[in-house]
Design a protein around this motif. Sequence first.
Motif, short mmCIF file in Angstrom:
data_model
loop_
_atom_site.label_atom_id
_atom_site.label_comp_id
_atom_site.label_asym_id
_atom_site.label_seq_id
_atom_site.Cartn_x
_atom_site.Cartn_y
_atom_site.Cartn_z
N CYS A 99 -7.09 2.47 -6.79
CA CYS A 99 -7.26 1.79 -4.76
C CYS A 99 -8.24 3.12 -4.16
N ASN B 31 -0.46 2.10 -6.24
CA ASN B 31 -2.15 2.51 -5.85
C ASN B 31 -3.01 3.02 -7.17
N TRP C 155 0.80 -1.71 0.16
CA TRP C 155 -0.17 0.20 0.32
C TRP C 155 0.95 1.15 0.11
N ARG D 127 -1.06 4.57 4.27
CA ARG D 127 -0.14 4.78 3.17
C ARG D 127 0.55 5.27 3.07
#
Length: 236
Positions: free
Chosen positions: A150, A145, A139, A157
């Motif tokens: 996402c 990402n 992440w 993150r």
Amino acid sequence: MAGHTALIIGANRGLGLGLLKVFKENGYEVFGTIRAQTRSDPSFKDLQATGATIIDLDYLEEETIAAAAEAYGKDRPLSVLVNCAGVEVDPKSWLETTAENMVHKYRVMTVGPFLASKYFLPNLQKSKAAKIVNITSEWASIGGNEANDCGTYVSYRVPKTALNSLSVTIGLELKAANENITVLCLDPGDVPTKLSRWAGDIKLEDSVRGMHEQIEKATIEDSGLFVNWRGHRWPY
């Protein structure tokens, strides 16, 4: 490995405890840290059972990091420092995320490893070939990402992405100083632990053994590498 030492920060449960056990199996003298208040938690007995030397350390209190380095021993070489302690991922939506969420997680997951690396540097320098391992996450990948569309969990993150940047930067500085200290960004994968609220589809045993393999084979040429427990390279 005879004569090798490993210090796992956040070692009383989950990934930290699992990694510590694997290092011990492979002949390392092992040290594990916990927060002082965790000594009353049942997980403390699990760490005690490994035979590791236990040291108090709290990423949120710099004085405890300095004291931990003192307790470890100024003249003791350190082969591997693993920054493993973390914070849960919630809240999910950035609109539900507060400044306190952001700052707290940044202090634990970025500033804490920075301070630990700084205070234990003299010990790492005493080892012929040392390693700093920062447990990060898929992440943390900005490219990942975007590719996976996402979003979500911004307070988790962003500090992990900052941890990757910290790792690369420290790694470059150590190289420039001709220090044989490798800095590795290591993603354990989605492992069900208390921290993840038991979500995940990767067995802890597989993850920690895979991470140990990546740590063992990493060299100074790999410093700053961002890989997962299987050796897959993530984009930054």
